[in-house]
Design an enzyme around this catalytic site. Structure first.
Site, PDB file in Angstrom:
ATOM      1  N   GLY A  57       2.167   2.148  10.638  1.00  0.00           N
ATOM      2  CA  GLY A  57       3.084   3.274  10.488  1.00  0.00           C
ATOM      3  C   GLY A  57       3.758   3.700  11.786  1.00  0.00           C
ATOM      4  CE  LYS A  62       0.254   3.521   4.780  1.00  0.00           C
ATOM      5  NZ  LYS A  62       0.026   3.652   6.194  1.00  0.00           N
ATOM      6  CG  HIS A  95      -5.820   1.683   5.078  1.00  0.00           C
ATOM      7  ND1 HIS A  95      -5.408   2.672   5.932  1.00  0.00           N
ATOM      8  CD2 HIS A  95      -4.767   0.837   4.937  1.00  0.00           C
ATOM      9  CE1 HIS A  95      -4.152   2.437   6.293  1.00  0.00           C
ATOM     10  NE2 HIS A  95      -3.742   1.329   5.703  1.00  0.00           N
ATOM     11  CG  ASN A 155      -1.702   1.239   1.415  1.00  0.00           C
ATOM     12  OD1 ASN A 155      -1.838   2.035   0.476  1.00  0.00           O
ATOM     13  ND2 ASN A 155      -2.256   1.452   2.606  1.00  0.00           N
ATOM     14  CD  GLU A 179      -2.993   5.448   6.799  1.00  0.00           C
ATOM     15  OE1 GLU A 179      -2.955   5.481   5.551  1.00  0.00           O
ATOM     16  OE2 GLU A 179      -2.053   5.004   7.494  1.00  0.00           O
ATOM     17  CB  SER A 209       5.019  -1.844  11.960  1.00  0.00           C
ATOM     18  OG  SER A 209       4.601  -0.499  12.189  1.00  0.00           O
ATOM     19  CD  GLU A 213      -3.559  -2.751   7.235  1.00  0.00           C
ATOM     20  OE1 GLU A 213      -2.412  -2.930   6.830  1.00  0.00           O
ATOM     21  OE2 GLU A 213      -4.219  -1.731   6.979  1.00  0.00           O
TER      22      GLU A 213
HETATM   23  C1  PEP Z   1      -0.786   0.039   5.865  1.00  0.00           C
HETATM   24  O1  PEP Z   1      -0.848   1.212   5.533  1.00  0.00           O
HETATM   25  O2  PEP Z   1      -1.663  -0.740   5.487  1.00  0.00           O
HETATM   26  C2  PEP Z   1       0.325  -0.394   6.705  1.00  0.00           C
HETATM   27  C3  PEP Z   1       0.285  -1.591   7.187  1.00  0.00           C
HETATM   28  O3  PEP Z   1       1.356   0.517   6.909  1.00  0.00           O
HETATM   29  P1  PEP Z   1       2.773   0.211   7.597  1.00  0.00           P
HETATM   30  O4  PEP Z   1       3.288  -1.090   7.036  1.00  0.00           O
HETATM   31  O5  PEP Z   1       3.631   1.368   7.230  1.00  0.00           O
HETATM   32  O6  PEP Z   1       2.519   0.090   9.068  1.00  0.00           O
END
Ligand code: PEP
Length: 267
Positions: A182, A19, A104, A17, A106, A221, A176
């Site tokens: 992040g 973003k 997601h 992803n 966000e 992460s 998630e």
């Molecule tokens: C994501 O945005 O779906 C995500 C898992 O981000 P990150 O790996 O940076 O934590």
């Protein structure tokens, strides 16, 4: 995606992803770097989800038969209409998009993407031959209050309400935990697997036996350093990778960590 092309049950999947990162010209460079590394990788589904404005460049760079599939980061549930700033499923299909991330955290946080909207989008996605990657996950406050199980239960039931059972093999669920996205704070393999197991049970309750074959991937992460242990867990079928997917080497290392741990069950 025709009805005759069946996906092997729980074949590992790694999705990046991106973003709001990478312009169209930067996209070309990153895609070329990833493709060069994953060229010989087998027994795994690989997806990259660049921003909308980079989809054309990504599609052109990948060509028609790439090992990397293209995904989008959201879509609207309508085919067309007066929805300023939105993008529909058929518009995505024109750029060779095969997957779409929905719900997601966000988008849930900043764009009011509610469980109900996610459900409508998931049904629309499947009708336009896009595979939905439906994200669920609890916040830190909810985890600390002991609410993880209840939150996941509600998100799964409401976000997948009305999803057609005969298309279940096209669905991907991403767990998630919001506190891990992040932040560099990754769920332990045991923490993640516990929730994945709960999700699998819910999916079987909702969709019957076919629910057991839905892929459930972990995001939050994921890095090359923690991917091996996470992907070795029996209920984790792959990864949704944010930050690390912008680095071709790190993304490749996560793919390598995922592939041998979970070989294709049909191979
Ligand atoms: C994501 O945005 O779906 C995500 C898992 O981000 P990150 O790996 O940076 O934590």
């Amino acid at each position: 995606m025709s009805k005759t092309k069946r996906i092997n049950p729980r074949r590992p999947l790694v999705a990046g992803n991106w973003k709001m990162h990478r312009t169209a010209s930067d996209t070309k460079v990153l895609i070329e770097d990833i493709v060069k590394r994953v060229d010989r990788v087998a027994n795994i589904d690989l997806v990259v989800c660049p921003p909308f404005t980079s989809l054309a460049a990504a599609h052109e760079t990948l060509g028609r038969h790439s090992i990397l599939a293209l995904g989008a980061q959201t879509m609207h549930s309508s085919k067309e209409g007066a929805f300023t700033g939105e993008i529909s499923g058929p518009m995505l299909r024109e750029f060779g998009v095969r997957y779409v991330i929905l719900g997601h955290s966000e988008r849930r946080q900043y764009d009011n993407e509610t469980n109900e909207k996610v459900a409508a989008k998931a049904i629309a996605a499947i009708s336009y031959h896009l595979r939905p990657i439906v994200c669920v996950g609890e916040t830190l406050t909810q985890r600390e209050a002991g609410e993880t199980t209840a939150i996941i239960d509600t998100q799964i039931h409401t976000s997948l309400a009305g999803f057609p059972v005969d298309q279940i093999e096209e669905l991907v669920v991403a767990y998630e935990p919001v506190w891990a996205i992040g932040t560099g704070k990754v769920a332990t393999p045991t923490q993640a697997n516990q929730v994945h197991r709960q999700i699998r049970k819910l999916l079987v309750k909702m969709f019957g036996d076919p629910g057991a074959s839905i892929r459930i991937i972990y995001g939050g992460s994921v890095k090359p350093e923690n991917a091996v242990d996470l992907m070795a867990e029996p209920d984790i079928d792959g990864a949704l990778v944010g930050g690390a997917s912008l680095d071709a080497r790190a993304f490749f290392d996560i793919i390598e960590a995922t592939r041998p741990a979970r070989p294709n069950v049909n191979d």
